[in-house]
Design a protein around this motif. Structure first.
Motif: not given
Length: 151
Positions: A111-136
């Motif tokens: 999921k993309i949480l946030e995008v910010n414009q910085l002097d050097r470019g675009q900062q993208v804050i991403l949420q990575h959720t690693v799921e395990v098959k069969g686990e809640d």
């Protein structure tokens, strides 16, 4: 796979889930290779006999192995198109919630949480959720920062 083509499209995707990847096996060979590469040879990762009597009933993947899989797992889900240099800028938060037992299958949800414009470019804050098959509960939830710098 979701392809984000330019800075405007990336900014507009803030708050959106980009998708879910395919299941990937975490074998003992992968765990052993990570142990060799990092020097982290703790028995809960590399000694199946001893780990069988341990707290998880088998060997488990290193938390940092799970974290190191984010780029490959994420590449199944999304890509930034265009003429950018893509730089890992850091991590805001990482949690290892559930162990990844040997021969488990994991996949990623991004999921993309946030995008910010910085002097050097675009900062993208991403949420990575690693799921395990069969686990809640997920194996790992990581908030990463990526800097997209124009060439």
């Amino acid at each position: 796979m979701r392809v984000l083509n330019d800075p405007d499209e990336i900014a507009a995707a803030a708050g959106e889930e980009l998708g879910v990847g395919e299941w990937v096996s975490v074998s003992q060979e992968r765990i052993d290779m990570f142990a060799d590469a990092t020097g982290d040879r703790q028995w809960i990762h590399i000694d199946p006999e001893r780990a069988a009597d341990g707290p998880f009933g088998s060997t488990i993947a290193h938390g940092y192995l799970t974290l190191s899989m984010l780029p490959g797992l994420g590449a199944q889900v999304f890509a930034f198109a265009g003429d950018f240099a893509r730089v890992n800028y850091g991590l805001n938060k990482v949690r290892f919630v559930t162990p990844v037992c040997v021969n488990s299958f994991v996949r990623i949800r991004v999921k993309i949480l946030e995008v910010n414009q910085l002097d050097r470019g675009q900062q993208v804050i991403l949420q990575h959720t690693v799921e395990v098959k069969g686990e809640d509960k997920p194996a790992c939830v990581a908030e990463t920062l990526t800097l997209l710098m124009p060439s």
